[in-house]
Scaffold this motif. Structure first.
Motif, PDB file in Angstrom:
ATOM      1  N   MET A 183      36.601  30.043  42.978  1.00 55.38           N
ATOM      2  CA  MET A 183      38.057  29.945  43.195  1.00 55.38           C
ATOM      3  C   MET A 183      38.485  30.890  44.311  1.00 55.38           C
ATOM      4  N   LEU A 184      37.939  32.120  44.255  1.00 52.31           N
ATOM      5  CA  LEU A 184      38.238  33.125  45.285  1.00 52.31           C
ATOM      6  C   LEU A 184      37.853  32.591  46.665  1.00 52.31           C
ATOM      7  N   LEU A 185      36.658  31.990  46.715  1.00 48.95           N
ATOM      8  CA  LEU A 185      36.140  31.436  47.967  1.00 48.95           C
ATOM      9  C   LEU A 185      37.024  30.290  48.472  1.00 48.95           C
ATOM     10  N   CYS A 186      37.441  29.415  47.567  1.00 49.20           N
ATOM     11  CA  CYS A 186      38.289  28.272  47.960  1.00 49.20           C
ATOM     12  C   CYS A 186      39.636  28.760  48.486  1.00 49.20           C
ATOM     13  N   LEU A 187      40.227  29.759  47.811  1.00 49.33           N
ATOM     14  CA  LEU A 187      41.517  30.293  48.274  1.00 49.33           C
ATOM     15  C   LEU A 187      41.371  30.847  49.690  1.00 49.33           C
ATOM     16  N   GLU A 188      40.239  31.538  49.931  1.00 48.59           N
ATOM     17  CA  GLU A 188      40.010  32.144  51.248  1.00 48.59           C
ATOM     18  C   GLU A 188      39.728  31.062  52.292  1.00 48.59           C
ATOM     19  N   GLN A 189      38.801  30.149  51.979  1.00 48.87           N
ATOM     20  CA  GLN A 189      38.402  29.137  52.972  1.00 48.87           C
ATOM     21  C   GLN A 189      39.538  28.189  53.310  1.00 48.87           C
ATOM     22  N   ARG A 190      40.412  27.893  52.345  1.00 46.74           N
ATOM     23  CA  ARG A 190      41.517  26.967  52.602  1.00 46.74           C
ATOM     24  C   ARG A 190      42.749  27.701  53.108  1.00 46.74           C
ATOM     25  N   ASN A 191      42.604  29.020  53.325  1.00 43.38           N
ATOM     26  CA  ASN A 191      43.723  29.825  53.829  1.00 43.38           C
ATOM     27  C   ASN A 191      44.967  29.611  52.973  1.00 43.38           C
ATOM     28  N   PHE A 192      44.782  29.684  51.666  1.00 40.28           N
ATOM     29  CA  PHE A 192      45.865  29.433  50.716  1.00 40.28           C
ATOM     30  C   PHE A 192      47.000  30.442  50.956  1.00 40.28           C
ATOM     31  N   PRO A 193      48.242  29.945  51.060  1.00 41.58           N
ATOM     32  CA  PRO A 193      49.350  30.854  51.346  1.00 41.58           C
ATOM     33  C   PRO A 193      49.731  31.706  50.142  1.00 41.58           C
ATOM     34  N   LEU A 194      49.094  32.859  50.000  1.00 41.91           N
ATOM     35  CA  LEU A 194      49.457  33.742  48.887  1.00 41.91           C
ATOM     36  C   LEU A 194      49.818  35.132  49.403  1.00 41.91           C
ATOM     37  N   GLY A 195      50.738  35.776  48.658  1.00 43.89           N
ATOM     38  CA  GLY A 195      51.186  37.121  49.041  1.00 43.89           C
ATOM     39  C   GLY A 195      50.310  38.191  48.434  1.00 43.89           C
ATOM     40  N   LYS A 196      49.850  37.937  47.197  1.00 48.63           N
ATOM     41  CA  LYS A 196      49.033  38.933  46.498  1.00 48.63           C
ATOM     42  C   LYS A 196      48.055  38.209  45.577  1.00 48.63           C
ATOM     43  N   LEU A 197      46.863  38.795  45.397  1.00 42.97           N
ATOM     44  CA  LEU A 197      45.861  38.212  44.508  1.00 42.97           C
ATOM     45  C   LEU A 197      45.460  39.245  43.464  1.00 42.97           C
ATOM     46  N   THR A 198      45.563  38.870  42.194  1.00 42.59           N
ATOM     47  CA  THR A 198      45.139  39.741  41.093  1.00 42.59           C
ATOM     48  C   THR A 198      43.904  39.121  40.441  1.00 42.59           C
ATOM     49  N   LEU A 199      42.888  39.953  40.226  1.00 42.13           N
ATOM     50  CA  LEU A 199      41.630  39.468  39.640  1.00 42.13           C
ATOM     51  C   LEU A 199      41.487  40.031  38.230  1.00 42.13           C
ATOM     52  N   LEU A 200      41.293  39.139  37.258  1.00 44.99           N
ATOM     53  CA  LEU A 200      41.218  39.543  35.855  1.00 44.99           C
ATOM     54  C   LEU A 200      39.920  39.045  35.234  1.00 44.99           C
ATOM     55  N   ALA A 201      39.332  39.871  34.376  1.00 46.14           N
ATOM     56  CA  ALA A 201      38.108  39.490  33.651  1.00 46.14           C
ATOM     57  C   ALA A 201      38.053  40.348  32.392  1.00 46.14           C
ATOM     58  N   SER A 202      36.885  40.406  31.756  1.00 48.59           N
ATOM     59  CA  SER A 202      36.784  41.195  30.527  1.00 48.59           C
ATOM     60  C   SER A 202      36.693  42.688  30.867  1.00 48.59           C
ATOM     61  N   ALA A 203      36.782  43.520  29.816  1.00 53.17           N
ATOM     62  CA  ALA A 203      36.684  44.972  30.004  1.00 53.17           C
ATOM     63  C   ALA A 203      35.366  45.344  30.680  1.00 53.17           C
ATOM     64  N   ARG A 204      34.321  44.528  30.460  1.00 55.72           N
ATOM     65  CA  ARG A 204      33.006  44.804  31.061  1.00 55.72           C
ATOM     66  C   ARG A 204      33.089  44.871  32.586  1.00 55.72           C
ATOM     67  N   SER A 205      33.994  44.085  33.176  1.00 55.60           N
ATOM     68  CA  SER A 205      34.067  43.997  34.639  1.00 55.60           C
ATOM     69  C   SER A 205      35.165  44.861  35.239  1.00 55.60           C
ATOM     70  N   ALA A 206      35.993  45.477  34.396  1.00 51.07           N
ATOM     71  CA  ALA A 206      37.115  46.270  34.931  1.00 51.07           C
ATOM     72  C   ALA A 206      36.586  47.341  35.877  1.00 51.07           C
ATOM     73  N   ILE A 228      45.395  21.746  43.097  1.00 50.67           N
ATOM     74  CA  ILE A 228      46.596  21.617  42.255  1.00 50.67           C
ATOM     75  C   ILE A 228      47.603  22.702  42.638  1.00 50.67           C
ATOM     76  N   ALA A 229      47.090  23.927  42.842  1.00 52.28           N
ATOM     77  CA  ALA A 229      47.978  25.025  43.261  1.00 52.28           C
ATOM     78  C   ALA A 229      48.645  24.699  44.599  1.00 52.28           C
ATOM     79  N   GLU A 230      47.936  24.023  45.469  1.00 53.26           N
ATOM     80  CA  GLU A 230      48.520  23.643  46.768  1.00 53.26           C
ATOM     81  C   GLU A 230      49.672  22.652  46.579  1.00 53.26           C
TER      82      GLU A 230
END
Ligand code: A2P
Ligand code: 11C
Length: 331
Positions: free
Chosen positions: A18-41, A327-329
């Protein structure tokens, strides 16, 4: 004001894509927040040349988020998607948790984009990957010839099971080469140098959940409740890209040339089909690619008005991450 986007499950097989698609498609976003489990914090991931720290997912993660892309499994979606929607985000959920909810649109942007507008619960569902790839090949034919029924068998890559599926295949191949004992944790049988006719759990009618998704989700996406589907889903020792062998029956006469012509100008699907030069799509052709490829198109020898075909697509990409970003687009 550009939207604030979150990825829930950012460290997973689909989240990374998803991260790669947002970057490659130059998705118009102001800020990106990345969430996962406590293991990855605290882990850092790179987006547009900048490092972003992964945060632990909590019910308070969604203040100020406009679009939340979820791919951390069905139970995480069940628990956290309502919190995200309540905080004002539109959720695009890759799990099966909400797909059959009548108030949740189930969207393939090339097929039913209009249904994504103003979702009643603030949640839009991303369909099952095998279903998306199959429908990418079937929707243009449905439009032209009127689909009646589908009989299909899938050849599904191990990355469909997430990062752990890839690790299991890698470890089993290494163990076999080294003459060591093979351990199966993710799959019910050895997947290395084998094929397994079970994807997801069995239901009461003898079909698996994955097989029934093709019928139930297919009907909803095409807006066609009478569609008949019978499907066998098979796991194969391929890292990435699902293939599906489909026999499709139509209400009007169809042949291979008419079918090939029906794909002309359709986005997201390319015909790769020339038996005289041994041209047909294979999973390695679509890995990391956006488009699905269709080939081996021929008249079925048993049924009237029926065609056999072979469609291949990157299920992590068009089957999951790319479809969600598309879909986000629309939003
Ligand atoms: P994590 O890497 O921290 O475990 P995959 O489908 O490749 O297995 O990835 C699953 C994704 O879902 C990962 O990003 C994983 O994060 C995330 N995830 C799993 N369990 C949770 C949880 N309890 N809370 C938040 N994210 C989770
Ligand atoms: C697999 N298709 O390959 C599954 C994974 O309905 O989203 C995704 C299951 C789903 O195992």
């Amino acid at each position: 004001n550009l939207p604030h986007v979150a990825i829930v499950g950012a460290t997973g097989a689909v989240g990374v894509e998803m991260l790669l698609c947002l970057e490659q498609r130059n998705f118009p976003l102001g800020k990106l927040t990345l969430l996962a489990s406590a293991r990855s914090a605290g882990k850092r991931m790179t987006f547009r040349g900048e490092e972003i720290e992964v945060k632990e997912l909590t019910h308070d993660s969604f203040a100020g988020i406009d679009i939340a892309l979820f791919s951390a499994g069905g139970s995480i979606s069940q628990e956290f998607a309502p919190s995200a929607a309540a905080a004002g985000a539109i959720v695009i959920d890759n799990s099966s948790a909400f797909r059959m909810d009548p108030d949740v649109p189930l969207v393939v942007p090339e097929i039913n984009p209009a249904t994504a507008k103003n979702p009643a619960r603030g949640i839009i569902a991303n369909p099952n990957c095998t279903t998306i790839i199959s429908l990418m090949a079937l929707a243009p034919l449905h439009e032209a010839f009127g689909l009646e029924s589908i009989i299909a068998s899938s050849y599904q890559a191990v990355s469909g099971s997430g990062a752990q599926g890839i690790i299991e295949l890698e470890q089993q191949v290494a163990a076999i080469v080294a003459g060591e004992e093979v351990v199966s944790k993710i799959y019910p049988r050895q997947i290395a140098f084998n094929v397994i006719p079970q994807v997801d759990v069995f239901t009461e009618n003898g079909y698996t959940k994955e097989e029934m998704k093709m019928q139930n989700e297919g009907r909803k996406i095409l807006g066609f409740p009478e569609l008949k589907v019978s499907c066998t889903c098979v796991r194969v020792p391929v890292y990435r890209s699902h293939s599906v062998s489909i026999t499709a029956k139509f209400s009007r006469p169809i042949d291979a040339d008419a079918a090939r012509a029906a794909y002309a100008g359709k986005p997201g699907i390319q015909v790769v089909d020339d038996p005289s030069t041994k041209l047909f799509p294979v999973p390695l052709d679509t890995t990391g690619k956006d488009d699905c490829l269709v080939g081996r198109i021929r008249k079925n020898l048993v049924l009237d008005n029926a065609l056999d075909l072979w469609v291949v697509g990157d299920q992590v990409r068009k089957g999951a991450a790319l479809n969600a970003v598309q879909i986000a687009e629309i939003l």
